[in-house]
Design a protein around this motif. Structure first.
Motif, PDB file in Angstrom:
ATOM      1  N   THR A 299       0.729  -1.282   0.056  1.00 48.82           N
ATOM      2  CA  THR A 299      -0.079   0.152   0.029  1.00 48.82           C
ATOM      3  C   THR A 299       0.745   1.183   0.102  1.00 48.82           C
ATOM      4  O   THR A 299       1.700   1.326   0.606  1.00 48.82           O
ATOM      5  CB  THR A 299      -0.918   0.021   1.368  1.00 48.82           C
ATOM      6  N   PRO A 300       0.727   2.153  -1.107  1.00 45.06           N
ATOM      7  CA  PRO A 300      -0.044   1.849  -2.237  1.00 45.06           C
ATOM      8  C   PRO A 300       0.623   0.998  -3.262  1.00 45.06           C
ATOM      9  O   PRO A 300       1.857   0.800  -2.824  1.00 45.06           O
ATOM     10  CB  PRO A 300      -0.113   3.467  -2.761  1.00 45.06           C
ATOM     11  N   GLY A 301      -0.074   0.723  -4.149  1.00 47.86           N
ATOM     12  CA  GLY A 301       0.600  -0.127  -5.292  1.00 47.86           C
ATOM     13  C   GLY A 301       0.191  -1.608  -5.237  1.00 47.86           C
ATOM     14  O   GLY A 301      -0.738  -2.088  -4.422  1.00 47.86           O
ATOM     15  N   SER A 302       0.824  -2.413  -6.001  1.00 51.78           N
ATOM     16  CA  SER A 302       0.738  -3.937  -6.170  1.00 51.78           C
ATOM     17  C   SER A 302       1.970  -4.602  -6.506  1.00 51.78           C
ATOM     18  O   SER A 302       2.950  -4.002  -6.721  1.00 51.78           O
ATOM     19  CB  SER A 302      -0.119  -4.253  -7.408  1.00 51.78           C
ATOM     20  N   VAL A 303       2.121  -5.814  -5.879  1.00 50.33           N
ATOM     21  CA  VAL A 303       3.295  -6.408  -5.854  1.00 50.33           C
ATOM     22  C   VAL A 303       3.407  -7.206  -7.017  1.00 50.33           C
ATOM     23  O   VAL A 303       2.673  -7.890  -7.623  1.00 50.33           O
ATOM     24  CB  VAL A 303       3.024  -7.473  -4.683  1.00 50.33           C
ATOM     25  N   SER A 304       4.689  -7.222  -7.696  1.00 52.22           N
ATOM     26  CA  SER A 304       5.025  -8.254  -8.829  1.00 52.22           C
ATOM     27  C   SER A 304       6.317  -8.865  -8.412  1.00 52.22           C
ATOM     28  O   SER A 304       7.011  -8.562  -7.500  1.00 52.22           O
ATOM     29  CB  SER A 304       5.066  -7.303 -10.067  1.00 52.22           C
ATOM     30  N   THR A 305       6.937  -9.320  -9.363  1.00 55.50           N
ATOM     31  CA  THR A 305       8.321 -10.084  -9.291  1.00 55.50           C
ATOM     32  C   THR A 305       9.302  -9.085  -8.990  1.00 55.50           C
ATOM     33  O   THR A 305      10.348  -9.498  -8.575  1.00 55.50           O
ATOM     34  CB  THR A 305       8.643 -11.147 -10.575  1.00 55.50           C
ATOM     35  N   THR A 306       9.223  -8.064  -9.550  1.00 57.66           N
ATOM     36  CA  THR A 306      10.197  -7.017  -9.715  1.00 57.66           C
ATOM     37  C   THR A 306      10.597  -6.553  -7.876  1.00 57.66           C
ATOM     38  O   THR A 306      11.494  -5.694  -7.717  1.00 57.66           O
ATOM     39  CB  THR A 306       9.715  -5.653 -10.267  1.00 57.66           C
ATOM     40  N   PHE A 307       9.649  -7.037  -7.137  1.00 57.32           N
ATOM     41  CA  PHE A 307       9.761  -6.485  -5.697  1.00 57.32           C
ATOM     42  C   PHE A 307      10.496  -7.579  -5.078  1.00 57.32           C
ATOM     43  O   PHE A 307      10.702  -7.872  -3.917  1.00 57.32           O
ATOM     44  CB  PHE A 307       8.626  -6.314  -5.115  1.00 57.32           C
ATOM     45  N   TYR A 308      10.955  -8.809  -5.895  1.00 59.59           N
ATOM     46  CA  TYR A 308      11.658 -10.028  -5.397  1.00 59.59           C
ATOM     47  C   TYR A 308      11.058 -10.575  -3.883  1.00 59.59           C
ATOM     48  O   TYR A 308      11.826 -10.786  -2.952  1.00 59.59           O
ATOM     49  CB  TYR A 308      13.024  -9.852  -5.153  1.00 59.59           C
ATOM     50  N   PRO A 309       9.771 -10.604  -3.882  1.00 64.30           N
ATOM     51  CA  PRO A 309       9.270 -11.122  -2.327  1.00 64.30           C
ATOM     52  C   PRO A 309       9.778 -12.490  -1.842  1.00 64.30           C
ATOM     53  O   PRO A 309      10.150 -13.304  -2.616  1.00 64.30           O
ATOM     54  CB  PRO A 309       7.919 -11.301  -2.806  1.00 64.30           C
TER      55      PRO A 309
ATOM     56  N   SER B  44       4.497 -17.696  -4.876  1.00 63.24           N
ATOM     57  CA  SER B  44       3.851 -17.277  -6.214  1.00 63.24           C
ATOM     58  C   SER B  44       3.589 -15.639  -6.028  1.00 63.24           C
ATOM     59  O   SER B  44       3.559 -15.015  -5.101  1.00 63.24           O
ATOM     60  CB  SER B  44       2.704 -17.998  -6.715  1.00 63.24           C
ATOM     61  N   ILE B  45       2.863 -15.108  -7.311  1.00 64.76           N
ATOM     62  CA  ILE B  45       2.106 -13.756  -7.344  1.00 64.76           C
ATOM     63  C   ILE B  45       0.753 -14.271  -7.575  1.00 64.76           C
ATOM     64  O   ILE B  45       0.469 -14.945  -8.577  1.00 64.76           O
ATOM     65  CB  ILE B  45       2.385 -12.722  -8.343  1.00 64.76           C
ATOM     66  N   LEU B  46      -0.116 -13.880  -6.725  1.00 59.03           N
ATOM     67  CA  LEU B  46      -1.478 -13.979  -6.868  1.00 59.03           C
ATOM     68  C   LEU B  46      -2.322 -12.488  -7.254  1.00 59.03           C
ATOM     69  O   LEU B  46      -2.273 -11.786  -6.125  1.00 59.03           O
ATOM     70  CB  LEU B  46      -2.207 -14.888  -5.779  1.00 59.03           C
ATOM     71  N   GLY B  47      -2.739 -12.299  -8.252  1.00 57.15           N
ATOM     72  CA  GLY B  47      -3.161 -10.819  -8.549  1.00 57.15           C
ATOM     73  C   GLY B  47      -2.235 -10.038  -8.295  1.00 57.15           C
ATOM     74  O   GLY B  47      -1.085  -9.962  -8.871  1.00 57.15           O
ATOM     75  N   ASN B  48      -2.386  -9.103  -7.319  1.00 59.00           N
ATOM     76  CA  ASN B  48      -1.702  -8.052  -6.921  1.00 59.00           C
ATOM     77  C   ASN B  48      -0.898  -8.230  -5.625  1.00 59.00           C
ATOM     78  O   ASN B  48      -0.312  -7.227  -5.141  1.00 59.00           O
ATOM     79  CB  ASN B  48      -2.368  -6.608  -7.125  1.00 59.00           C
ATOM     80  N   ARG B  49      -0.598  -9.466  -5.294  1.00 61.15           N
ATOM     81  CA  ARG B  49       0.076  -9.681  -3.939  1.00 61.15           C
ATOM     82  C   ARG B  49       0.816 -10.826  -4.074  1.00 61.15           C
ATOM     83  O   ARG B  49       0.455 -11.723  -5.085  1.00 61.15           O
ATOM     84  CB  ARG B  49      -0.845 -10.017  -2.975  1.00 61.15           C
ATOM     85  N   ALA B  50       1.825 -10.948  -3.420  1.00 65.12           N
ATOM     86  CA  ALA B  50       2.736 -12.191  -3.399  1.00 65.12           C
ATOM     87  C   ALA B  50       1.963 -13.189  -2.495  1.00 65.12           C
ATOM     88  O   ALA B  50       1.405 -12.690  -1.316  1.00 65.12           O
ATOM     89  CB  ALA B  50       4.093 -11.994  -2.585  1.00 65.12           C
TER      90      ALA B  50
END
Lengths: 119, 110
Positions: free
Chosen positions: B25-35, B67-73
Motif C-alpha cells: 500500500t499503495p501499489g501492487s506486488v510483482s516479481t520486480t519486488f523479489y518477494p 507465487s504472485i496472485l493478482g496484485n499480491r505475493a
C-alpha cells in the motif's frame, strides 16, 4: 557452512550509542552479489530491516532510522558493524545480523542479540 | 508511506492448504519486488523459506511454495502440519538497497 554471530553490550543507556558487531565465519564477507545487514525485532513484535552494506562499503539505510544509523564493514576481520545513536526505549530489540541477496532478501541469519535501552 | 501488508492471523486444519498473502500500500506486488518469505518459531531466528518470488531455500519442503496472485505475493502451504504453527513474514525489495518487512501472519493449525 556460513555462520553469523552478533556481539555487543546487552544494555545501553538512553541517549547513548548502541554498537554491535557481526562476525562472519564459514564464508567470505567479500563474496559478490551479497549484502550484509542488520534486522531488529522488538519483544513480541515484527521484524524491521535496519541497514545493509556491501563489502565495498556501499551502505543502505532504513529511511526512518537513517539519521541515527551507521553500518560499516571490516573485510580484514570478516566483520560488519552497526552504530545507532541517541537511543531510546523504542530501540530495545533483538538485533539480528544477516546475509542478504542483492535482491534484498535475507538468506542467512545470526541467532540474534537482545539490546535493552534503560537507565 | 509504503506499507507491506499481511493478514494478522490465519488458521488451517491439519492436512489442509493455506495461502498467506503479502500486499503493498499503495501499489501492487510483482516479481520486480523479489518477494521473500520467512518462518519464525518462538525464541528462534527467522528461517528463510522462499526468495525471488518462488525459489525455495535449501532444505525447505516442497509443500511450501511462493507465487504472485493478482496484485499480491503469496505463500502456499500444502498439507499443513502441526509444526507449521508459527509466524510468517514477507519481505519486499523497494530498490536502492531498501527492504521492507510485512507485519507478519500468525498461523494456527487446528
Amino acid at each position: 557452512q556460513l555462520q553469523l554471530r552478533e556481539s555487543g553490550p546487552g544494555l545501553v543507556k538512553p541517549s547513548e550509542t548502541l554498537s554491535l558487531t557481526c562476525t562472519v565465519s564459514g564464508g567470505s564477507i567479500t563474496t559478490d552479489y551479497y549484502y550484509w545487514g542488520w534486522i531488529r525485532q522488538p519483544p513480541g513484535k515484527g521484524l524491521e530491516w535496519v541497514a545493509s552494506v556491501y563489502y565495498s562499503g556501499t551502505a543502505y539505510y532504513n529511511p526512518s532510522l537513517k539519521s541515527r544509523v551507521t553500518i560499516s564493514v571490516d573485510t580484514s576481520r570478516n566483520q560488519f558493524s552497526l552504530k545507532l545513536t541517541s537511543v531510546t526505549a523504542t530501540d530495545t530489540s533483538l538485533y539480528y545480523c544477516a546475509r542478504l541477496h542483492t535482491s534484498g532478501s535475507p538468506d542467512s541469519w545470526g541467532q540474534g542479540t537482545l539490546v535493552s535501552v534503560s537507565s | 508511506q509504503t506499507v507491506v501488508t499481511q493478514e494478522p492471523s490465519f488458521s488451517v486444519s491439519p492436512g489442509g492448504t493455506v495461502t498467506l498473502t503479502c500486499g503493498l500500500t499503495p501499489g501492487s506486488v510483482s516479481t520486480t519486488f523479489y518477494p521473500s518469505w520467512y518462518q519464525q518459531t518462538p525464541g528462534q531466528p527467522p528461517r528463510t523459506l522462499i526468495y525471488n518470488t518462488n525459489i525455495r531455500s535449501s532444505g525447505v519442503p516442497h509443500r511450501f511454495s511462493g507465487s504472485i496472485l493478482g496484485n499480491r505475493a503469496a505463500l502456499t502451504i500444502t498439507g499443513a502440519q502441526a509444526d507449521d504453527e508459527c509466524d510468517y513474514y514477507c519481505v519486499l525489495y523497494m530498490g536502492s538497497g531498501i527492504s521492507v518487512f510485512g507485519g507478519g501472519t500468525k498461523l494456527t493449525v487446528l
